[in-house]
Scaffold this motif. Structure first.
Motif, PDB file in Angstrom:
ATOM      1  N   TYR A  62       0.850  -1.187   0.000  1.00  0.00           N
ATOM      2  CA  TYR A  62       0.000   0.000   0.000  1.00  0.00           C
ATOM      3  C   TYR A  62       0.884   1.236   0.000  1.00  0.00           C
ATOM      4  O   TYR A  62       1.700   1.447   0.910  1.00  0.00           O
ATOM      5  CB  TYR A  62      -0.918   0.007   1.222  1.00  0.00           C
ATOM      6  N   ASP A  64       0.994   4.388   0.920  1.00  0.00           N
ATOM      7  CA  ASP A  64       0.231   5.310   1.748  1.00  0.00           C
ATOM      8  C   ASP A  64       0.646   6.766   1.556  1.00  0.00           C
ATOM      9  O   ASP A  64      -0.208   7.658   1.501  1.00  0.00           O
ATOM     10  CB  ASP A  64       0.328   4.921   3.223  1.00  0.00           C
ATOM     11  N   ARG A  65       1.946   7.024   1.422  1.00  0.00           N
ATOM     12  CA  ARG A  65       2.381   8.415   1.283  1.00  0.00           C
ATOM     13  C   ARG A  65       2.053   8.958  -0.104  1.00  0.00           C
ATOM     14  O   ARG A  65       1.732  10.146  -0.246  1.00  0.00           O
ATOM     15  CB  ARG A  65       3.869   8.540   1.578  1.00  0.00           C
ATOM     16  N   THR A  67      -0.492   7.935  -1.861  1.00  0.00           N
ATOM     17  CA  THR A  67      -1.949   8.116  -1.792  1.00  0.00           C
ATOM     18  C   THR A  67      -2.289   9.418  -1.076  1.00  0.00           C
ATOM     19  O   THR A  67      -3.132  10.203  -1.544  1.00  0.00           O
ATOM     20  CB  THR A  67      -2.592   6.933  -1.047  1.00  0.00           C
ATOM     21  N   GLU A  68      -1.625   9.677   0.040  1.00  0.00           N
ATOM     22  CA  GLU A  68      -1.871  10.905   0.804  1.00  0.00           C
ATOM     23  C   GLU A  68      -1.478  12.143   0.000  1.00  0.00           C
ATOM     24  O   GLU A  68      -2.153  13.181   0.053  1.00  0.00           O
ATOM     25  CB  GLU A  68      -1.074  10.863   2.106  1.00  0.00           C
ATOM     26  N   LYS A  74      -6.761   5.218  -3.684  1.00  0.00           N
ATOM     27  CA  LYS A  74      -5.763   4.456  -2.941  1.00  0.00           C
ATOM     28  C   LYS A  74      -4.871   3.742  -3.951  1.00  0.00           C
ATOM     29  O   LYS A  74      -5.351   3.174  -4.933  1.00  0.00           O
ATOM     30  CB  LYS A  74      -6.438   3.427  -2.022  1.00  0.00           C
ATOM     31  N   GLU A 347       7.846   6.957  -1.451  1.00  0.00           N
ATOM     32  CA  GLU A 347       7.663   5.569  -1.030  1.00  0.00           C
ATOM     33  C   GLU A 347       8.954   4.826  -0.712  1.00  0.00           C
ATOM     34  O   GLU A 347       8.913   3.693  -0.232  1.00  0.00           O
ATOM     35  CB  GLU A 347       6.884   4.790  -2.100  1.00  0.00           C
TER      36      GLU A 347
END
Length: 412
Positions: A62, A64-65, A67-68, A74, A347
Motif C-alpha cells: 500500500y 500510503d504516502r 496516496t496521501e 488508494k 515511497e
C-alpha cells in the motif's frame, strides 16, 4: 479474452509464420505445453521453485504516502521487483526452462533488451545446470551494462548484435537465427508474449502467477477488486501477467502504458497502440501491430527504458485493445523521469524505468479518481539496473564527476 483458435490467433492477430525448418521445434513445444497444462504436478513443481528459489509470492504494498500526496485513489503496488533477479522475467524463464528440461534440451538461448530477461535466463540456466547464450543489441548493452556483467558472471555467453537499431528487435532476429541451426539441443526462451504460436500463450501462462497473487492479495487487504490495474507494455509479458486474473471482472479497467519517448510527433517513441501509429504486419514469426513505414519495413523505436524499445506488441494485447478490454495510453520520457523522482521520495521504492511508465500512466488518471477508487500498479522490476540512465536523465552532476574520476583511475 476472446478464445484462441487452433492456429494460435487472437482475433486478427497471432499465428505462426516460421521457416519450414523450425516447424518440428514449434510442434514439439506446442505438444509439450499442452501436456503440462493438464498435469497439476508440473504446475506444482513450478510453484515450488518460485516459492523456495524465487521468493514468491511477492507482496502487494500500500503506497500510503503517495496516496496521501494526491488525496484521491488508494494506490497499491505489486512488487515484482522483489522477485529473484529483480523483475517479473524469472517467472517465465523458470517455467520455460522446466519445459526445456522436459524436452531434454541442454541449452537455452534468449533475447534481451533491458537485460532483465537475459539475467533471468542466465540465472535459471545456472540453477538447472544448462548452457545459456543471450543476444543483446549493442545499444542496449551500453545502456544496461550492469546486467551484461551479471549475465557473464552467471556463466552465460552474451552476444552483441551490431546491425539495425542494435536494440531488442535485432536481438530477437539473432536469437531466431541461432535457433534454426540448434533447435535439436536448444530451447529459445522468448522473453515476451509475442512471436509465433505458442509463445504468446506460453509466456502469458507462466506470467499469470502475478495476477493470481495480486487478485487474492487485493481481496484480502481491501475485500474488493481494484478499480484500475496499470502495467507498462513493451512486448506485453508483465501486462498480461497481471491483467489475466481480472479478465472476468468487467468493473476492473485494465490500462497498458506504452513508451512515449519524446512524444507522438517526434518519431522517437515505441507506441504502437495509444498513438494509433501501429499497423498490422507480419514479422518475427507472427502477425500483430508494428511500427512500420509505407513499404512495410519496421521503423526505428526509442525509449529511455530499453525493455520497452520494441517495434511490435503481443498479439493478445492487440486483440484486447480492439475488443476494448484494455485501454492504452503512453508516458513520455519526461513524465517518467518526473514520476520516478516522486515515487522514490514518497515511497522509498526505486522502480525500473520500464515500470515507472505504469506509475506515470496511473498518475495521468489520478486527478479524475476519488477516494473510493483503488489503483493497482504492477511494478515489473527494480531500478538499480538503470542507474546510468537515471543519473543521465536527472542530469546529476555529482554522478558525472564520479564517472570521470573512475575513468581517470582505471586509465592510469
Amino acid at each position: 479474452m476472446k478464445s484462441q483458435s487452433q492456429e494460435g490467433y487472437y482475433g486478427n492477430y497471432g499465428g505462426s509464420f516460421i521457416p519450414e525448418i523450425l516447424v518440428p521445434a514449434i510442434h514439439e513445444i506446442t505438444r509439450e505445453f499442452e501436456a503440462v497444462k493438464q498435469e497439476p504436478s508440473f504446475w506444482q513443481q513450478y510453484c515450488d521453485l518460485l516459492s523456495g528459489y524465487s521468493g514468491r509470492p511477492t507482496p502487494l504494498t500500500y503506497a500510503d504516502r503517495l496516496t496521501e500526496h494526491f488525496g484521491r485513489a488508494k494506490i497499491y503496488i505489486k512488487r515484482e521487483d522483489l522477485n529473484h533477479s529483480g523483475a517479473h522475467k524469472l517467472n517465465n524463464a523458470l517455467g520455460q526452462a522446466l519445459l526445456a528440461k522436459r524436452m531434454n534440451k541442454t541449452r537455452l538461448i534468449a533475447e534481451t533488451g533491458a537485460g532483465q530477461h537475459g539475467v533471468a535466463t542466465a540465472t535459471v540456466a545456472a540453477k538447472l545446470g544448462m548452457q545459456a547464450t543471450i543476444y543483446m543489441g549493442r545499444e542496449d548493452m551500453e545502456r544496461q551494462y550492469a546486467n551484461v556483467f551479471w549475465m557473464k558472471r552467471l556463466g552465460a555467453e552474451v552476444v552483441p548484435v551490431d546491425y539495425g537499431t542494435r536494440t531488442l528487435k535485432d536481438a530477437i532476429n539473432e536469437a531466431f537465427r541461432d535457433w534454426v541451426s540448434s533447435f535439436e539441443t536448444t530451447h529459445y526462451v522468448l522473453g515476451t508474449a509475442s512471436g509465433p504460436h505458442p509463445f504468446p500463450a506460453l509466456v502469458a501462462y507462466f506470467q499469470n502467477i502475478i495476477g493470481i497473487e495480486a487478485r487474492d492479495q487485493m481481496l484480502g487487504l481491501e475485500g474488493r477488486l481494484p478499480s484500475r490495474v496499470y502495467a507498462c507494455v513493451g512486448g506485453g509479458s508483465n501486462a498480461l501477467g497481471v491483467f489475466q486474473a481480472f479478465f472476468p471482472d468487467p468493473e476492473v479497467e485494465l490500462v497498458g502504458v506504452e513508451a512515449g519517448g519524446q512524444g507522438p510527433n517526434s518519431g522517437k517513441h515505441a507506441v504502437r497502440i495509444a498513438y494509433g501509429q501501429g499497423k498490422p504486419g507480419i514479422a518475427q514469426g507472427y502477425k500483430t501491430l508494428f511500427l512500420q513505414d509505407r513499404d512495410g519495413q519496421m521503423t526505428d523505436t526509442y525509449s529511455v527504458a530499453a525493455g520497452l524499445d520494441y517495434t511490435g506488441v503481443s498479439p493478445i494485447l492487440a486483440d484486447l485493445s480492439e475488443q476494448g478490454r484494455v485501454r492504452f495510453t503512453a508516458a513520455t520520457d519526461e513524465e517518467v523521469v518526473r514520476t520516478l523522482q516522486l515515487v522514490m521520495r514518497k515511497e522509498g521504492i526505486i522502480p525500473a524505468l520500464e515500470s515507472t511508465h505504469a506509475f506515470a500512466g496511473a498518475l495521468q488518471d489520478i486527478a479524475e479518481s476519488s477516494s473510493s477508487d483503488i489503483f493497482l500498479i504492477n511494478m515489473s522490476g527494480r531500478g538499480d539496473k538503470d542507474i546510468f540512465n537515471i543519473a543521465e536523465g536527472l542530469r546529476d552532476e555529482e554522478w558525472t564527476e564520479f564517472i570521470h574520476r573512475k575513468h581517470t583511475q582505471y586509465a592510469k
